[in-house]
Design an enzyme around this catalytic site. Structure first.
Site, mmCIF file in Angstrom:
data_model
loop_
_atom_site.group_PDB
_atom_site.id
_atom_site.type_symbol
_atom_site.label_atom_id
_atom_site.label_comp_id
_atom_site.label_asym_id
_atom_site.label_seq_id
_atom_site.Cartn_x
_atom_site.Cartn_y
_atom_site.Cartn_z
ATOM 1 N N HIS A 145 24.267 72.854 53.921
ATOM 2 C CA HIS A 145 24.588 74.270 54.094
ATOM 3 C C HIS A 145 24.579 74.536 55.588
ATOM 4 C CE1 HIS A 145 25.219 78.340 52.699
ATOM 5 N NE2 HIS A 145 24.449 78.724 53.694
ATOM 6 N N CYS A 200 17.607 58.069 44.023
ATOM 7 C CA CYS A 200 16.586 57.678 43.056
ATOM 8 C C CYS A 200 16.132 56.238 43.266
ATOM 9 C CB CYS A 200 17.083 57.891 41.635
ATOM 10 S SG CYS A 200 18.543 56.910 41.227
ATOM 11 N N SER A 237 21.845 60.446 42.845
ATOM 12 C CA SER A 237 21.326 61.811 42.809
ATOM 13 C C SER A 237 22.280 62.770 43.501
ATOM 14 C CB SER A 237 19.914 61.954 43.369
ATOM 15 O OG SER A 237 19.439 63.260 43.076
#
Length: 118
Positions: free
Chosen positions: A72, A87, A67
């Site tokens: 950030h 996943c 995935s």
């Protein structure tokens, strides 16, 4: 497929971090590398990094065959937000310790979510 597991996601909030580390793409890449190795993940292509000007931080994204891994940073607030979704269910590494070590954080809060369970 109600009730079927589709893996897990970890959301990490890190505060009181070393502001210089949050603006250092090499430090963030090393964090990604340790997470990829610890969880035996598979990076697709090359992770992407964007450095914002001024007091802004960096946004990073690694697409995984499992995935994604994203971060950030907000050096002006000494804060970082990290998301790791797999996943497949797997035992988590010491996310708190890894993030603290790479970003010099005072506080790290990790939330784990099972995906696909409704």
């Amino acid at each position: 497929m109600s009730g079927a597991s589709h893996g897990q996601e970890w959301l990490v909030d890190a505060s009181g971090c070393d502001a210089a580390s949050l603006k250092d793409a090499r430090a963030l890449a090393a964090l990604f590398e340790e997470l990829v190795v610890a969880l035996q993940l598979h990076v697709l292509g090359t992770p992407q990094w964007h450095t914002f000007g001024g007091p802004g931080g960096i946004t990073g994204l690694a697409m995984l065959s499992e995935s994604h891994l994203a971060i950030h940073t907000f050096p002006e607030h000494r804060y970082a937000a990290l998301s790791l979704y797999s996943c497949t269910t797997r035992a988590p590494p010491d996310l708190e310790g890894i993030v603290r070590r790479h970003l010099g954080c005072e506080r790290v809060f990790v939330r784990t979510f099972s995906r696909g369970e409704t």
